[in-house]
Write a protein that holds these residues in place. Structure first.
Motif, mmCIF file in Angstrom:
data_model
loop_
_atom_site.group_PDB
_atom_site.id
_atom_site.type_symbol
_atom_site.label_atom_id
_atom_site.label_comp_id
_atom_site.label_asym_id
_atom_site.label_seq_id
_atom_site.Cartn_x
_atom_site.Cartn_y
_atom_site.Cartn_z
ATOM 1 N N LEU A 334 -1.379 6.063 -0.586
ATOM 2 C CA LEU A 334 -0.660 7.035 0.242
ATOM 3 C C LEU A 334 0.279 6.368 1.230
ATOM 4 N N ARG A 335 1.384 7.059 1.516
ATOM 5 C CA ARG A 335 2.216 6.604 2.634
ATOM 6 C C ARG A 335 1.394 6.716 3.913
ATOM 7 N N ASP A 336 1.620 5.796 4.819
ATOM 8 C CA ASP A 336 0.828 5.739 6.047
ATOM 9 C C ASP A 336 1.311 6.793 7.036
ATOM 10 N N PHE A 340 -2.275 11.908 6.754
ATOM 11 C CA PHE A 340 -3.035 11.354 5.630
ATOM 12 C C PHE A 340 -4.224 10.551 6.148
ATOM 13 N N GLN A 341 -4.025 9.811 7.261
ATOM 14 C CA GLN A 341 -5.138 9.089 7.886
ATOM 15 C C GLN A 341 -6.213 10.084 8.341
ATOM 16 N N THR A 349 -5.881 3.853 0.160
ATOM 17 C CA THR A 349 -5.056 2.674 0.439
ATOM 18 C C THR A 349 -3.710 3.184 0.963
ATOM 19 N N TYR A 350 -3.210 2.565 2.031
ATOM 20 C CA TYR A 350 -1.977 3.043 2.663
ATOM 21 C C TYR A 350 -0.850 2.017 2.523
ATOM 22 N N SER A 352 3.537 1.375 3.871
ATOM 23 C CA SER A 352 4.717 1.911 4.569
ATOM 24 C C SER A 352 5.910 1.230 3.912
#
Length: 400
Positions: A334-336, A340-341, A349-350, A352
């Motif tokens: 995922l994009r940070d 999402f966090q 897993t993040y 950017s």
């Protein structure tokens, strides 16, 4: 005798206009279904919509919509005008910003409040205001008017804590022109994820090759969302091109309809070029699959058989595909984003990535992680639509 039931009005103005329920409409349908089946004590749930029939704004019962939603036999039902009564509760469940603003300016909700109705709206995001560059021109203006209109209601039900803090910040920066009116109470609730059918062992598709009708090797990434600039799928496609050029064995399945279809071409940003790129892509139907129209059963199959959910979106109110993917134990890349966090925490897993090359590198790093570090999304806390509805009713001071 028994007291007559009060009414919980569920405004689904936008949802009844569209046949294809994704995103907001999908949530509105799930909540409506749940509340029709298990209304709060002393209430009956009534789907309604805003109407300008006869030249003035008012509210009508959505009888036809309701019978379709509950799959009742089709009969000709007339959508009568609603007469609000003290003790009724009104909730705007979806986002019909223009009609809502017009009805608000015409005094509809003020009239209802004077009649003793409590008024509430679900808030999905503030993205058109906070990320105007990835929305059609003028979307920020309409959304701002809508935010002013819902700020005159009794409460706002936000679909995440992130949205709630965005709304609080917006309201602090835009105090009401009539300070006498108190600000709406702000609540956050969680979205459910049990509307997709569960995959059983005897389902015909045993792997992705069956679902897609094409033999696949390698690792398959799945992305779900409307094809619009905010979802950032163009960057993802370029990232996969970088990987394919290096002979890395990956596939990408993209599920979503073309966005912004009613707009003039000049206002659609990169959507037309993305569509052309997709449809003429040399890997289309080989290692890249775009599925424009899947039903819930097919979507379940995809979640069950893919290797990873990739979400490169630039902004979300919540991110329902994360929860749906976690329902199937699918790892998340995922994009940070703060939201999402909030939703996935340590179970993802993040990255950017500012460029396609950055994203390609993030995908490649994920591929190289040991499998023990990848399979974590099944620990993600997911609630059912019944839980989600119970949270809403609790905020409204009603008991299921």
């Amino acid at each position: 005798g028994k007291l007559p039931l009060k009414r919980l009005f569920l405004d689904i103005t936008a949802t009844r206009e569209t046949a294809r329920h994704t995103g907001i409409e999908r949530v509105a349908c799930a909540l409506t279904r749940q509340l029709l089946q298990q209304p709060p004590a002393g209430f009956r749930a009534e789907p309604v919509y805003l109407s300008f029939n006869g030249g003035r704004w008012h509210v009508r019962y959505a009888k036809q919509f309701t019978s379709q939603l509950l799959q009742l036999s089709a009969c000709i039902l007339f959508d009568d005008v609603v007469e609000p009564q003290a003790g009724d509760v009104y909730v705007a469940l979806d986002l019909a910003s223009a009609p809502f603003v017009q009805a608000s300016l015409a005094g509809v909700f003020e009239h209802w409040q004077k009649r003793g109705v409590s008024t509430h709206a679900v808030v999905y995001d503030l993205l058109p205001v906070n990320l105007p560059e990835v929305f059609p021109p003028g979307a920020d203006k309409v959304h701002t008017e809508w935010l002013h209109a819902i700020s005159k209601l009794d409460s706002a039900l936000c679909i995440s804590k992130s949205v709630k803090s965005d709304l609080a910040a917006w309201q602090a920066a835009h105090p009401s022109p009539t300070p006498a009116r108190r600000k709406p109470r702000l609540h956050a609730f969680e979205l459910g994820a049990d509307s997709l059918p569960q995959i059983t062992a005897n389902d015909e598709a045993h792997n992705l090759s069956d679902v897609l009708g094409h033999a696949l090797t390698g690792t398959t990434f799945l992305s779900v969302g409307t094809l619009e600039p905010r979802k950032n799928f163009a960057q993802a496609l370029w990232a996969f091109e970088v990987l394919w050029a290096q002979n890395i064995d990956v596939n990408w399945v993209l599920v979503g309809r073309e966005g912004w279809q009613g707009l003039p071409e000049a206002q659609r940003q990169d959507i037309a070029s993305l569509m052309a790129h997709i449809q003429t892509h040399p890997e289309h139907h080989k290692r890249f699959f775009w599925l424009n129209d899947v039903d819930d059963a097919q979507l379940s199959q995809l979640y069950a058989h893919a290797d990873c959910l990739l979400n490169p979106s630039l902004g979300e109110g919540f991110g329902l595909p994360l929860i749906e993917a976690a329902h199937h134990g699918l790892p998340l890349l995922l994009r940070d984003l703060p939201v999402f966090q909030e939703v996935a925490g340590h179970n993802a897993t993040y990255f950017s990535a500012h460029t396609a090359e950055d994203l390609a590198a993030a995908i490649e790093q994920w591929l190289q992680k040991p499998s023990t570090l990848k399979h974590t999304s099944q620990h993600l806390r997911s609630v059912t639509w019944a839980d989600s509805t119970a949270q809403i009713l609790n905020h409204l001071g009603l008991v299921a």
